[in-house]
Design a protein around this motif. Structure first.
Motif, PDB file in Angstrom:
ATOM      1  N   LYS A 154       0.830  -1.205   0.000  1.00 52.16           N
ATOM      2  CA  LYS A 154       0.000   0.000   0.000  1.00 52.16           C
ATOM      3  C   LYS A 154       0.866   1.257   0.000  1.00 52.16           C
ATOM      4  O   LYS A 154       0.607   2.199  -0.756  1.00 52.16           O
ATOM      5  N   LEU A 155       1.909   1.291   0.836  1.00 48.86           N
ATOM      6  CA  LEU A 155       2.805   2.449   0.850  1.00 48.86           C
ATOM      7  C   LEU A 155       3.526   2.573  -0.487  1.00 48.86           C
ATOM      8  O   LEU A 155       3.651   3.663  -1.036  1.00 48.86           O
ATOM      9  N   PHE A 156       3.975   1.455  -1.031  1.00 43.56           N
ATOM     10  CA  PHE A 156       4.679   1.485  -2.313  1.00 43.56           C
ATOM     11  C   PHE A 156       3.770   1.997  -3.424  1.00 43.56           C
ATOM     12  O   PHE A 156       4.176   2.806  -4.253  1.00 43.56           O
ATOM     13  N   ASP A 157       2.518   1.563  -3.423  1.00 46.55           N
ATOM     14  CA  ASP A 157       1.574   1.984  -4.467  1.00 46.55           C
ATOM     15  C   ASP A 157       1.212   3.464  -4.359  1.00 46.55           C
ATOM     16  O   ASP A 157       0.974   4.121  -5.363  1.00 46.55           O
ATOM     17  N   THR A 158       1.174   3.995  -3.143  1.00 44.18           N
ATOM     18  CA  THR A 158       0.746   5.386  -2.966  1.00 44.18           C
ATOM     19  C   THR A 158       1.905   6.378  -2.871  1.00 44.18           C
ATOM     20  O   THR A 158       1.710   7.562  -3.140  1.00 44.18           O
ATOM     21  N   ASN A 159       3.082   5.920  -2.453  1.00 41.36           N
ATOM     22  CA  ASN A 159       4.231   6.821  -2.260  1.00 41.36           C
ATOM     23  C   ASN A 159       5.527   6.176  -2.754  1.00 41.36           C
ATOM     24  O   ASN A 159       6.545   6.163  -2.045  1.00 41.36           O
ATOM     25  N   ARG A 160       5.503   5.674  -3.950  1.00 44.27           N
ATOM     26  CA  ARG A 160       6.639   4.947  -4.524  1.00 44.27           C
ATOM     27  C   ARG A 160       7.951   5.741  -4.434  1.00 44.27           C
ATOM     28  O   ARG A 160       9.011   5.183  -4.179  1.00 44.27           O
ATOM     29  N   GLU A 161       7.864   7.063  -4.628  1.00 43.21           N
ATOM     30  CA  GLU A 161       9.076   7.888  -4.647  1.00 43.21           C
ATOM     31  C   GLU A 161       9.830   7.852  -3.321  1.00 43.21           C
ATOM     32  O   GLU A 161      11.050   8.016  -3.284  1.00 43.21           O
ATOM     33  N   LEU A 162       9.121   7.620  -2.209  1.00 44.23           N
ATOM     34  CA  LEU A 162       9.787   7.580  -0.908  1.00 44.23           C
ATOM     35  C   LEU A 162      10.827   6.464  -0.829  1.00 44.23           C
ATOM     36  O   LEU A 162      11.820   6.580  -0.117  1.00 44.23           O
ATOM     37  N   PHE A 163      10.606   5.384  -1.567  1.00 46.30           N
ATOM     38  CA  PHE A 163      11.506   4.237  -1.504  1.00 46.30           C
ATOM     39  C   PHE A 163      12.893   4.564  -2.066  1.00 46.30           C
ATOM     40  O   PHE A 163      13.848   3.844  -1.794  1.00 46.30           O
ATOM     41  N   ASN A 164      12.995   5.647  -2.823  1.00 47.59           N
ATOM     42  CA  ASN A 164      14.291   6.082  -3.354  1.00 47.59           C
ATOM     43  C   ASN A 164      14.835   7.308  -2.630  1.00 47.59           C
ATOM     44  O   ASN A 164      15.984   7.681  -2.844  1.00 47.59           O
ATOM     45  N   LEU A 165      14.014   7.946  -1.802  1.00 43.87           N
ATOM     46  CA  LEU A 165      14.417   9.208  -1.172  1.00 43.87           C
ATOM     47  C   LEU A 165      14.640   9.120   0.332  1.00 43.87           C
ATOM     48  O   LEU A 165      15.258  10.007   0.909  1.00 43.87           O
ATOM     49  N   VAL A 166      14.112   8.080   0.958  1.00 44.07           N
ATOM     50  CA  VAL A 166      14.116   7.983   2.423  1.00 44.07           C
ATOM     51  C   VAL A 166      14.841   6.701   2.824  1.00 44.07           C
ATOM     52  O   VAL A 166      14.628   5.652   2.207  1.00 44.07           O
ATOM     53  N   PRO A 167      15.716   6.762   3.851  1.00 46.27           N
ATOM     54  CA  PRO A 167      16.332   5.518   4.322  1.00 46.27           C
ATOM     55  C   PRO A 167      15.263   4.470   4.634  1.00 46.27           C
ATOM     56  O   PRO A 167      14.256   4.755   5.283  1.00 46.27           O
ATOM     57  N   LEU A 168      15.499   3.273   4.134  1.00 49.82           N
ATOM     58  CA  LEU A 168      14.475   2.225   4.227  1.00 49.82           C
ATOM     59  C   LEU A 168      14.145   1.841   5.663  1.00 49.82           C
ATOM     60  O   LEU A 168      13.009   1.437   5.938  1.00 49.82           O
ATOM     61  N   GLN A 169      15.103   1.988   6.601  1.00 52.56           N
ATOM     62  CA  GLN A 169      14.780   1.649   7.994  1.00 52.56           C
ATOM     63  C   GLN A 169      13.715   2.590   8.557  1.00 52.56           C
ATOM     64  O   GLN A 169      12.945   2.212   9.430  1.00 52.56           O
ATOM     65  N   TYR A 170      13.618   3.836   8.047  1.00 51.71           N
ATOM     66  CA  TYR A 170      12.578   4.755   8.494  1.00 51.71           C
ATOM     67  C   TYR A 170      11.217   4.293   7.974  1.00 51.71           C
ATOM     68  O   TYR A 170      10.213   4.355   8.688  1.00 51.71           O
ATOM     69  N   LEU A 171      11.181   3.833   6.724  1.00 48.51           N
ATOM     70  CA  LEU A 171       9.922   3.329   6.174  1.00 48.51           C
ATOM     71  C   LEU A 171       9.491   2.067   6.909  1.00 48.51           C
ATOM     72  O   LEU A 171       8.308   1.895   7.220  1.00 48.51           O
ATOM     73  N   ALA A 172      10.442   1.193   7.208  1.00 48.79           N
ATOM     74  CA  ALA A 172      10.121  -0.024   7.954  1.00 48.79           C
ATOM     75  C   ALA A 172       9.505   0.328   9.302  1.00 48.79           C
ATOM     76  O   ALA A 172       8.459  -0.223   9.684  1.00 48.79           O
ATOM     77  N   SER A 173      10.124   1.252  10.019  1.00 50.04           N
ATOM     78  CA  SER A 173       9.615   1.663  11.322  1.00 50.04           C
ATOM     79  C   SER A 173       8.223   2.257  11.206  1.00 50.04           C
ATOM     80  O   SER A 173       7.321   1.936  11.997  1.00 50.04           O
ATOM     81  N   MET A 174       8.017   3.111  10.199  1.00 47.23           N
ATOM     82  CA  MET A 174       6.709   3.731  10.009  1.00 47.23           C
ATOM     83  C   MET A 174       5.631   2.685   9.739  1.00 47.23           C
ATOM     84  O   MET A 174       4.473   2.850  10.116  1.00 47.23           O
ATOM     85  N   LEU A 175       6.020   1.596   9.091  1.00 54.10           N
ATOM     86  CA  LEU A 175       5.074   0.520   8.778  1.00 54.10           C
ATOM     87  C   LEU A 175       4.953  -0.503   9.902  1.00 54.10           C
ATOM     88  O   LEU A 175       4.217  -1.477   9.788  1.00 54.10           O
ATOM     89  N   GLY A 176       5.694  -0.302  10.995  1.00 49.95           N
ATOM     90  CA  GLY A 176       5.592  -1.193  12.149  1.00 49.95           C
ATOM     91  C   GLY A 176       6.280  -2.526  11.956  1.00 49.95           C
ATOM     92  O   GLY A 176       5.802  -3.542  12.446  1.00 49.95           O
ATOM     93  N   MET A 177       7.410  -2.524  11.238  1.00 48.16           N
ATOM     94  CA  MET A 177       8.137  -3.772  11.019  1.00 48.16           C
ATOM     95  C   MET A 177       9.631  -3.539  11.198  1.00 48.16           C
ATOM     96  O   MET A 177      10.102  -2.403  11.162  1.00 48.16           O
ATOM     97  N   THR A 178      10.352  -4.619  11.373  1.00 43.83           N
ATOM     98  CA  THR A 178      11.803  -4.518  11.487  1.00 43.83           C
ATOM     99  C   THR A 178      12.399  -4.280  10.104  1.00 43.83           C
ATOM    100  O   THR A 178      11.774  -4.625   9.082  1.00 43.83           O
ATOM    101  N   PRO A 179      13.604  -3.723  10.049  1.00 44.98           N
ATOM    102  CA  PRO A 179      14.267  -3.564   8.753  1.00 44.98           C
ATOM    103  C   PRO A 179      14.452  -4.897   8.024  1.00 44.98           C
ATOM    104  O   PRO A 179      14.375  -4.961   6.792  1.00 44.98           O
ATOM    105  N   GLU A 180      14.664  -5.975   8.787  1.00 42.23           N
ATOM    106  CA  GLU A 180      14.847  -7.294   8.173  1.00 42.23           C
ATOM    107  C   GLU A 180      13.567  -7.762   7.484  1.00 42.23           C
ATOM    108  O   GLU A 180      13.596  -8.272   6.360  1.00 42.23           O
TER     109      GLU A 180
END
Length: 189
Positions: A152-178
């Protein structure tokens, strides 16, 4: 019309004249990458509209940081409990990129109702939209799998995956970086 006036006019159906009255209370502010909009335990005396840039809203726990939200252009930004209730900030807000904001301080915010008589109705609509976004986010956390939240995040905010450290996106989604990396590898293949 600037981006702030366009946003207010489109989302709240406020007249162009009233948009300009409100917009005049906002001042242009810039933050360099890494700069702070606000910090935990301090007060936040401002509300901003993001014209350009990306900011991270997070809190620090003894063992880790938790990203609450990644704020992008076209959204308003503040630590709401500090801005409205004058409490210390719960979150730190930091620029992940060079950022340009339209900012209003608390005192000027209070004068909007005097300049625009229907402001209370508009403010109620704004707060309702924010509450609905929050409800949807909570519902996603309790009803979607980690994989579904990622998609859902990828479909609505795809650009974030190239602009934001992925560990921040993982945390925002409630999951570990792994877990985030495992889901990402699965989606790519």
């Amino acid at each position: 019309m600037n981006e702030l006036e366009i946003h207010i006019h489109q989302h709240f159906d406020i007249s162009l004249d009233d948009c300009q009255k409100i917009s005049k209370l906002f001042k242009m502010e810039t933050l360099e990458k890494g700069g702070y909009f606000s910090k935990e335990e301090k007060s936040c005396n401002k509300l901003s509209f993001i014209d350009e840039g990306i900011l991270r809203i997070y809190t620090s726990l003894p063992d880790r940081e938790i990203t609450q939200w990644i704020a992008t252009p076209g959204y308003f930004l503040t630590d709401l409990q500090s801005f409205i209730y004058r409490n210390p900030c719960r979150f730190t807000i930091q620029a992940l990129t060079d950022t340009r904001l339209y900012t209003i301080d608390y005192e000027d915010y209070l004068t909007i109702g005097k300049l625009v008589p229907k402001w209370n109705d508009f403010e109620k609509m704004f707060i309702s939209k924010c509450f609905i976004m929050l409800e949807n986010r909570v519902f996603d956390f309790i009803s979607l799998t980690a994989e579904e939240r990622y998609k859902k995040l990828f479909d609505t905010n795809r650009e974030l995956f190239n602009l934001v450290p992925l560990q921040y996106l993982a945390s925002m989604l409630g999951m570990t970086p792994e877990t985030f990396s495992r889901i990402r590898r699965k989606m790519i293949s």
